[in-house]
Design a protein around this motif. Structure first.
Motif, PDB file in Angstrom:
ATOM      1  N   ALA A 172      27.404   4.562   5.597  1.00  0.00           N
ATOM      2  CA  ALA A 172      27.987   5.893   5.802  1.00  0.00           C
ATOM      3  C   ALA A 172      28.498   6.465   4.485  1.00  0.00           C
ATOM      4  O   ALA A 172      28.310   7.646   4.182  1.00  0.00           O
ATOM      5  CB  ALA A 172      29.115   5.820   6.830  1.00  0.00           C
ATOM      6  N   ALA A 173      29.131   5.611   3.678  1.00  0.00           N
ATOM      7  CA  ALA A 173      29.625   6.070   2.377  1.00  0.00           C
ATOM      8  C   ALA A 173      28.482   6.448   1.459  1.00  0.00           C
ATOM      9  O   ALA A 173      28.530   7.488   0.774  1.00  0.00           O
ATOM     10  CB  ALA A 173      30.477   4.969   1.742  1.00  0.00           C
ATOM     11  N   ALA A 174      27.441   5.624   1.429  1.00  0.00           N
ATOM     12  CA  ALA A 174      26.296   5.914   0.564  1.00  0.00           C
ATOM     13  C   ALA A 174      25.646   7.242   0.937  1.00  0.00           C
ATOM     14  O   ALA A 174      25.274   8.035   0.057  1.00  0.00           O
ATOM     15  CB  ALA A 174      25.279   4.780   0.649  1.00  0.00           C
ATOM     16  N   ARG A 175      25.525   7.508   2.224  1.00  0.00           N
ATOM     17  CA  ARG A 175      24.905   8.765   2.655  1.00  0.00           C
ATOM     18  C   ARG A 175      25.776   9.967   2.322  1.00  0.00           C
ATOM     19  O   ARG A 175      25.272  11.095   2.218  1.00  0.00           O
ATOM     20  CB  ARG A 175      24.616   8.715   4.155  1.00  0.00           C
ATOM     21  N   HIS A 176      27.084   9.734   2.183  1.00  0.00           N
ATOM     22  CA  HIS A 176      27.984  10.814   1.784  1.00  0.00           C
ATOM     23  C   HIS A 176      28.156  10.878   0.270  1.00  0.00           C
ATOM     24  O   HIS A 176      28.875  11.752  -0.243  1.00  0.00           O
ATOM     25  CB  HIS A 176      29.355  10.641   2.442  1.00  0.00           C
ATOM     26  N   GLY A 177      27.545   9.939  -0.456  1.00  0.00           N
ATOM     27  CA  GLY A 177      27.621   9.940  -1.904  1.00  0.00           C
ATOM     28  C   GLY A 177      28.973   9.530  -2.454  1.00  0.00           C
ATOM     29  O   GLY A 177      29.382  10.006  -3.518  1.00  0.00           O
ATOM     30  N   ILE A 178      29.674   8.625  -1.754  1.00  0.00           N
ATOM     31  CA  ILE A 178      30.999   8.190  -2.199  1.00  0.00           C
ATOM     32  C   ILE A 178      31.032   6.673  -2.334  1.00  0.00           C
ATOM     33  O   ILE A 178      30.151   5.960  -1.844  1.00  0.00           O
ATOM     34  CB  ILE A 178      32.102   8.642  -1.219  1.00  0.00           C
ATOM     35  N   ALA A 179      32.082   6.174  -2.997  1.00  0.00           N
ATOM     36  CA  ALA A 179      32.236   4.736  -3.199  1.00  0.00           C
ATOM     37  C   ALA A 179      32.789   4.068  -1.947  1.00  0.00           C
ATOM     38  O   ALA A 179      33.574   4.662  -1.204  1.00  0.00           O
ATOM     39  CB  ALA A 179      33.167   4.473  -4.380  1.00  0.00           C
ATOM     40  N   ALA A 180      32.404   2.799  -1.752  1.00  0.00           N
ATOM     41  CA  ALA A 180      32.931   1.999  -0.644  1.00  0.00           C
ATOM     42  C   ALA A 180      33.252   0.606  -1.152  1.00  0.00           C
ATOM     43  O   ALA A 180      32.394  -0.061  -1.740  1.00  0.00           O
ATOM     44  CB  ALA A 180      31.920   1.917   0.496  1.00  0.00           C
ATOM     45  N   VAL A 181      34.486   0.166  -0.933  1.00  0.00           N
ATOM     46  CA  VAL A 181      34.914  -1.197  -1.245  1.00  0.00           C
ATOM     47  C   VAL A 181      35.072  -1.933   0.080  1.00  0.00           C
ATOM     48  O   VAL A 181      35.737  -1.432   0.994  1.00  0.00           O
ATOM     49  CB  VAL A 181      36.246  -1.209  -2.026  1.00  0.00           C
ATOM     50  N   ILE A 182      34.461  -3.112   0.191  1.00  0.00           N
ATOM     51  CA  ILE A 182      34.481  -3.848   1.447  1.00  0.00           C
ATOM     52  C   ILE A 182      35.094  -5.228   1.219  1.00  0.00           C
ATOM     53  O   ILE A 182      34.591  -6.011   0.410  1.00  0.00           O
ATOM     54  CB  ILE A 182      33.071  -4.015   2.042  1.00  0.00           C
ATOM     55  N   VAL A 183      36.162  -5.531   1.947  1.00  0.00           N
ATOM     56  CA  VAL A 183      36.826  -6.833   1.879  1.00  0.00           C
ATOM     57  C   VAL A 183      36.221  -7.708   2.973  1.00  0.00           C
ATOM     58  O   VAL A 183      36.326  -7.393   4.162  1.00  0.00           O
ATOM     59  CB  VAL A 183      38.345  -6.684   2.075  1.00  0.00           C
ATOM     60  N   MET A 184      35.568  -8.814   2.558  1.00  0.00           N
ATOM     61  CA  MET A 184      34.836  -9.658   3.501  1.00  0.00           C
ATOM     62  C   MET A 184      35.270 -11.115   3.361  1.00  0.00           C
ATOM     63  O   MET A 184      35.547 -11.584   2.249  1.00  0.00           O
ATOM     64  CB  MET A 184      33.321  -9.561   3.252  1.00  0.00           C
ATOM     65  N   PRO A 185      35.321 -11.873   4.467  1.00  0.00           N
ATOM     66  CA  PRO A 185      35.640 -13.297   4.370  1.00  0.00           C
ATOM     67  C   PRO A 185      34.529 -14.047   3.648  1.00  0.00           C
ATOM     68  O   PRO A 185      33.344 -13.743   3.827  1.00  0.00           O
ATOM     69  CB  PRO A 185      35.763 -13.736   5.833  1.00  0.00           C
ATOM     70  N   SER A 186      34.912 -15.014   2.857  1.00  0.00           N
ATOM     71  CA  SER A 186      33.923 -15.751   2.066  1.00  0.00           C
ATOM     72  C   SER A 186      32.977 -16.559   2.942  1.00  0.00           C
ATOM     73  O   SER A 186      31.886 -16.919   2.499  1.00  0.00           O
ATOM     74  CB  SER A 186      34.628 -16.678   1.074  1.00  0.00           C
ATOM     75  N   ASP A 187      33.375 -16.837   4.205  1.00  0.00           N
ATOM     76  CA  ASP A 187      32.501 -17.599   5.092  1.00  0.00           C
ATOM     77  C   ASP A 187      31.680 -16.704   6.020  1.00  0.00           C
ATOM     78  O   ASP A 187      31.075 -17.176   6.978  1.00  0.00           O
ATOM     79  CB  ASP A 187      33.308 -18.603   5.925  1.00  0.00           C
ATOM     80  N   ALA A 188      31.651 -15.396   5.745  1.00  0.00           N
ATOM     81  CA  ALA A 188      30.801 -14.490   6.528  1.00  0.00           C
ATOM     82  C   ALA A 188      29.336 -14.867   6.306  1.00  0.00           C
ATOM     83  O   ALA A 188      28.978 -15.411   5.260  1.00  0.00           O
ATOM     84  CB  ALA A 188      31.031 -13.042   6.112  1.00  0.00           C
ATOM     85  N   PRO A 189      28.475 -14.626   7.282  1.00  0.00           N
ATOM     86  CA  PRO A 189      27.056 -14.921   7.101  1.00  0.00           C
ATOM     87  C   PRO A 189      26.512 -14.273   5.825  1.00  0.00           C
ATOM     88  O   PRO A 189      26.779 -13.098   5.544  1.00  0.00           O
ATOM     89  CB  PRO A 189      26.411 -14.320   8.354  1.00  0.00           C
ATOM     90  N   GLU A 190      25.754 -15.035   5.069  1.00  0.00           N
ATOM     91  CA  GLU A 190      25.257 -14.558   3.783  1.00  0.00           C
ATOM     92  C   GLU A 190      24.429 -13.297   3.937  1.00  0.00           C
ATOM     93  O   GLU A 190      24.455 -12.408   3.076  1.00  0.00           O
ATOM     94  CB  GLU A 190      24.439 -15.647   3.092  1.00  0.00           C
ATOM     95  N   VAL A 191      23.686 -13.190   5.048  1.00  0.00           N
ATOM     96  CA  VAL A 191      22.862 -11.996   5.244  1.00  0.00           C
ATOM     97  C   VAL A 191      23.726 -10.746   5.322  1.00  0.00           C
ATOM     98  O   VAL A 191      23.328  -9.677   4.847  1.00  0.00           O
ATOM     99  CB  VAL A 191      21.976 -12.147   6.503  1.00  0.00           C
ATOM    100  N   LYS A 192      24.924 -10.861   5.886  1.00  0.00           N
ATOM    101  CA  LYS A 192      25.798  -9.702   6.020  1.00  0.00           C
ATOM    102  C   LYS A 192      26.420  -9.322   4.671  1.00  0.00           C
ATOM    103  O   LYS A 192      26.552  -8.135   4.346  1.00  0.00           O
ATOM    104  CB  LYS A 192      26.885  -9.974   7.060  1.00  0.00           C
ATOM    105  N   ILE A 193      26.797 -10.333   3.892  1.00  0.00           N
ATOM    106  CA  ILE A 193      27.327 -10.061   2.555  1.00  0.00           C
ATOM    107  C   ILE A 193      26.253  -9.408   1.687  1.00  0.00           C
ATOM    108  O   ILE A 193      26.499  -8.395   1.018  1.00  0.00           O
ATOM    109  CB  ILE A 193      27.842 -11.359   1.903  1.00  0.00           C
ATOM    110  N   ALA A 194      25.046  -9.982   1.715  1.00  0.00           N
ATOM    111  CA  ALA A 194      23.951  -9.455   0.904  1.00  0.00           C
ATOM    112  C   ALA A 194      23.582  -8.037   1.322  1.00  0.00           C
ATOM    113  O   ALA A 194      23.344  -7.167   0.468  1.00  0.00           O
ATOM    114  CB  ALA A 194      22.734 -10.374   1.005  1.00  0.00           C
ATOM    115  N   ASN A 195      23.531  -7.785   2.618  1.00  0.00           N
ATOM    116  CA  ASN A 195      23.177  -6.447   3.091  1.00  0.00           C
ATOM    117  C   ASN A 195      24.230  -5.415   2.708  1.00  0.00           C
ATOM    118  O   ASN A 195      23.899  -4.273   2.369  1.00  0.00           O
ATOM    119  CB  ASN A 195      22.994  -6.462   4.610  1.00  0.00           C
ATOM    120  N   THR A 196      25.498  -5.807   2.770  1.00  0.00           N
ATOM    121  CA  THR A 196      26.561  -4.875   2.405  1.00  0.00           C
ATOM    122  C   THR A 196      26.441  -4.468   0.946  1.00  0.00           C
ATOM    123  O   THR A 196      26.580  -3.291   0.590  1.00  0.00           O
ATOM    124  CB  THR A 196      27.937  -5.510   2.680  1.00  0.00           C
TER     125      THR A 196
END
Length: 327
Positions: free
Chosen positions: A86-110
């Motif tokens: 949503a941020a990318a489509r609006h042309g703005i920055a997005a910072v995402i705080v994620m747990p280090s044990d989140a699935p790697e696919v989700k971290i990589a996709n973010t």
């Protein structure tokens, strides 16, 4: 607080942005459940889950000068990806705080969607404190994953679609099973159904051992989980229902349902075999409840929200290897 007017306004802003997901069915699943099963596959939504709806609703509702400074979110993965897109489509920055044990696919996709990922140890650190500190330091707007009125409004658009699609399918009474973490999706759907399909009863679904919403509904007050990790249904592991969501859930939802990890994985295998959709464990618990808790469900038909499909390949292969022969 989120209102029907906010949900309908979010639907207008989401028009042309979100996918209107269908209702799917399979006679094989109907046979297992002992009733008609209609599945709404939000795994087919942008970023692989319903979370894009709430993220777009919240980002698009910000005043332009506020939105331009950027946004921040905390999430184990699905809200993260929704906010990043949503941020990318609006042309703005997005910072995402994620747990280090989140699935790697989700971290990589973010990261691939343009989000700046900040990892933390969920056993020792507070994502809320990290998010609040970064928001204050950088002037970012915090978009919470479920206890956020505009996020709830966006998720409520799923309920608007269910009301219309269920009527088209001839279903006017029955249970609507919803994968539930903090309750943003369940409460949004509940508000929409209250107005447009009051005889469809929303029911939150969770993994056993992390069924804080089920226990909270039974007790009439918020109950907290003793653990915050240790279950494969990572997408819906939250400490407790939200302060905003719980009053809505308590007023409008039927009793909660809980399923085992094995049942969630079996539902993943069945969804792939019979509907040709990919679900992650947390996105499959509502389908598992429909299939394996039939005695706890009312009506000749049940509607299931399959909330997400962002599963690591290894875990998905495990589900197919273990339960594929039963499909």
């Amino acid at each position: 607080m989120t209102s029907l007017a906010m949900i309908e306004a979010a639907a207008h802003r989401l028009s042309g942005q979100a996918v209107r997901t269908p209702l799917l069915s399979s006679p094989f699943l109907d046979r297992i459940a002992g009733r008609r099963v209609l599945v709404k596959p939000e795994c087919l939504q942008h970023t692989g889950s319903f979370k894009f709806r709430g993220a777009w609703s919240a980002v698009s509702a910000l005043a332009p000068e506020v939105r331009a400074r950027g946004v921040i979110a905390y999430s184990s993965g699905n809200h993260a990806q929704g906010v990043a897109l949503a941020a990318a489509r609006h042309g703005i920055a997005a910072v995402i705080v994620m747990p280090s044990d989140a699935p790697e696919v989700k971290i990589a996709n973010t990261r691939a969607l343009g989000g700046e990922v900040v990892l933390y140890d969920r056993a020792r650190e507070s994502r809320e404190e990290i998010g609040a500190a970064l928001a204050a330091e950088r002037g970012l707007t915090l978009i919470r994953p479920y206890d956020e009125p505009q996020v709830i409004a966006g998720q409520g658009t799923v309920g608007l679609e269910i009301a219309e699609q269920a009527a088209e399918a001839g279903v006017t009474r029955g249970d609507v099973l919803i994968c539930c973490g903090g309750g943003g999706l369940s409460s949004g759907i509940a508000l929409a159904l209250e107005a447009h399909a009051p005889d469809l009863r929303p029911r939150p679904c969770e993994p056993e051992g992390f069924d804080d919403v089920k226990r909270s509904l039974a007790a009439g007050q918020i109950s907290r989980n003793t653990a915050e990790s240790g279950n494969i249904c990572d997408a819906i592991l939250t400490p407790q229902p939200g302060e905003i969501t719980f009053p809505i859930l308590h007023r409008l939802c039927g009793p909660g349902l809980a399923v085992t990890e094995d049942e969630a994985m079996r539902a993943m295998a069945l969804a792939f075999a019979r509907l040709r959709i990919v679900l992650e464990p947390g996105g499959a618990v509502a389908l598992a409840a429909a299939l394996f808790r039939p005695e706890e469900i009312d009506g000749d038909a049940v509607i299931v929200v399959a909330s997400g499909g962002n599963v690591d390949a290894g875990l998905f292969r495990t589900a197919l290897d273990r339960f594929g022969a039963e499909t």
